[in-house]
Design a protein around this motif. Structure first.
Motif, short mmCIF file in Angstrom:
data_model
loop_
_atom_site.label_atom_id
_atom_site.label_comp_id
_atom_site.label_asym_id
_atom_site.label_seq_id
_atom_site.Cartn_x
_atom_site.Cartn_y
_atom_site.Cartn_z
N GLU A 1 0.84 -1.20 0.00
CA GLU A 1 0.00 0.00 0.00
C GLU A 1 0.88 1.25 0.00
O GLU A 1 1.09 1.87 1.04
N PRO A 2 1.41 1.64 -1.16
CA PRO A 2 2.32 2.78 -1.18
C PRO A 2 1.60 4.09 -0.90
O PRO A 2 0.42 4.25 -1.21
N THR A 3 2.32 5.01 -0.28
CA THR A 3 1.79 6.35 -0.08
C THR A 3 2.09 7.17 -1.33
O THR A 3 2.94 6.80 -2.13
N PRO A 4 1.38 8.29 -1.54
CA PRO A 4 1.66 9.11 -2.72
C PRO A 4 3.13 9.51 -2.82
O PRO A 4 3.78 9.79 -1.81
N LEU A 5 3.61 9.51 -4.04
CA LEU A 5 5.02 9.83 -4.27
C LEU A 5 5.23 11.33 -4.38
O LEU A 5 4.41 12.04 -4.95
N PRO A 6 6.37 11.82 -3.86
CA PRO A 6 6.72 13.21 -4.13
C PRO A 6 7.04 13.40 -5.61
O PRO A 6 7.28 12.43 -6.33
N ALA A 7 7.06 14.64 -6.05
CA ALA A 7 7.22 14.95 -7.48
C ALA A 7 8.41 14.25 -8.15
O ALA A 7 8.23 13.68 -9.23
N PRO A 8 9.63 14.27 -7.59
CA PRO A 8 10.74 13.62 -8.30
C PRO A 8 10.52 12.12 -8.51
O PRO A 8 10.85 11.59 -9.57
N ALA B 1 7.54 10.59 -8.67
CA ALA B 1 6.44 10.42 -9.64
C ALA B 1 6.98 10.62 -11.05
O ALA B 1 6.59 9.90 -11.99
N ARG B 2 7.87 11.57 -11.21
CA ARG B 2 8.48 11.83 -12.51
C ARG B 2 9.26 10.60 -12.98
O ARG B 2 9.16 10.19 -14.13
N LEU B 3 9.98 9.98 -12.06
CA LEU B 3 10.75 8.78 -12.40
C LEU B 3 9.82 7.60 -12.69
O LEU B 3 10.09 6.80 -13.58
N ALA B 4 8.70 7.52 -11.98
CA ALA B 4 7.73 6.45 -12.25
C ALA B 4 7.15 6.59 -13.66
O ALA B 4 7.00 5.60 -14.38
N LEU B 5 6.82 7.82 -14.07
CA LEU B 5 6.33 8.03 -15.43
C LEU B 5 7.40 7.66 -16.44
O LEU B 5 7.12 6.97 -17.43
N ALA B 6 8.62 8.08 -16.21
CA ALA B 6 9.70 7.75 -17.14
C ALA B 6 9.87 6.24 -17.26
O ALA B 6 10.03 5.71 -18.36
N ALA B 7 9.81 5.54 -16.13
CA ALA B 7 9.96 4.08 -16.15
C ALA B 7 8.79 3.42 -16.90
O ALA B 7 8.99 2.45 -17.63
N LEU B 8 7.59 3.96 -16.74
CA LEU B 8 6.44 3.44 -17.47
C LEU B 8 6.62 3.64 -18.97
O LEU B 8 6.35 2.74 -19.77
N LEU B 9 7.12 4.80 -19.37
CA LEU B 9 7.39 5.06 -20.78
C LEU B 9 8.47 4.13 -21.32
O LEU B 9 8.37 3.63 -22.45
N ARG C 1 0.07 2.67 -10.28
CA ARG C 1 -0.48 3.00 -8.97
C ARG C 1 0.18 4.26 -8.42
O ARG C 1 -0.49 5.15 -7.89
N ALA C 2 1.49 4.34 -8.57
CA ALA C 2 2.22 5.51 -8.10
C ALA C 2 1.76 6.76 -8.85
O ALA C 2 1.55 7.83 -8.25
N LEU C 3 1.56 6.65 -10.15
CA LEU C 3 1.11 7.80 -10.94
C LEU C 3 -0.33 8.17 -10.63
O LEU C 3 -0.67 9.35 -10.57
N LYS C 4 -1.17 7.19 -10.41
CA LYS C 4 -2.57 7.46 -10.10
C LYS C 4 -2.67 8.27 -8.81
O LYS C 4 -3.48 9.18 -8.69
N ASP C 5 -1.81 7.95 -7.85
CA ASP C 5 -1.80 8.68 -6.58
C ASP C 5 -1.23 10.08 -6.72
O ASP C 5 -1.58 10.98 -5.99
N ALA C 6 -0.31 10.25 -7.68
CA ALA C 6 0.41 11.52 -7.81
C ALA C 6 -0.21 12.49 -8.81
O ALA C 6 0.02 13.69 -8.73
N VAL C 7 -1.00 11.97 -9.76
CA VAL C 7 -1.53 12.81 -10.84
C VAL C 7 -3.05 12.91 -10.71
O VAL C 7 -3.73 11.89 -10.72
N PRO C 8 -3.58 14.13 -10.59
CA PRO C 8 -5.03 14.28 -10.50
C PRO C 8 -5.71 13.70 -11.75
O PRO C 8 -5.14 13.69 -12.84
N HIS C 9 -6.92 13.20 -11.56
CA HIS C 9 -7.65 12.53 -12.64
C HIS C 9 -7.72 13.39 -13.90
O HIS C 9 -7.55 12.90 -15.02
#
Length: 147
Positions: free
Chosen positions: A13-20, A22-30, A85-93
């Motif tokens: 159950e991860p907590t929301p990620l701080p901006a850096p 979340a940015r890395l999570a998006l990059a990894a997803l890409l 999941r990390a991005l969903k928590d960090a990025v508004p719908h």
């Protein structure tokens, strides 16, 4: 930061990620998307760098550095669910359409709709709470821009 992010992504159950992070999570997803068809090309790397630079207002050098870190993270992360999941928590719908457009821009950079990339985008959209219609709209938007 990298180790902390990987630990965070692996917790049940991860907590929301701080901006850096979340940015890395998006990059990894890409990166994961670009590797889905087993042909991770220079145009895909360049597109990922452009997406990161534009989305986060960083220099091309910094974007390439984030992508390089994401390549390592992607290789070590067990599944796509953790990134979304990390991005969903960090990025508004209301901002998630831009995530879909980023994914499509990487998938379509080679002008080839690979079924593995399609499947991954479909999974990511579901996990991010993006409807099939919005996913299709994002694809059409990117296809028009690339013509």
């Amino acid at each position: 930061m990298f180790g902390r992010l990987l630990t965070q992504l692996l917790t049940p159950e991860p907590t929301p990620l701080p901006a850096p992070e979340a940015r890395l999570a998006l990059a990894a997803l890409l990166v994961r998307l670009a590797r889905a068809d087993e042909h991770y090309t220079d145009p895909e790397r360049a597109r990922i760098d452009r997406v990161l630079a534009n989305r986060y207002g960083v220099s091309p050098f910094e974007a390439a550095k984030i992508r390089a870190e994401a390549e390592v993270l992607e290789a070590e992360a067990p599944d796509t669910v953790r990134f979304t999941r990390a991005l969903k928590d960090a990025v508004p719908h209301e901002d998630r359409m831009s995530l879909m457009e980023a994914l499509w821009s990487v998938a379509l950079i080679d002008n080839d709709r690979d079924p593995r990339e399609d499947a991954m985008i479909r999974q990511a959209a579901d996990l991010l709470g993006v409807s099939d219609m919005d996913r299709a709209i994002a694809r059409q938007t990117i296809e028009k821009k690339q013509k």
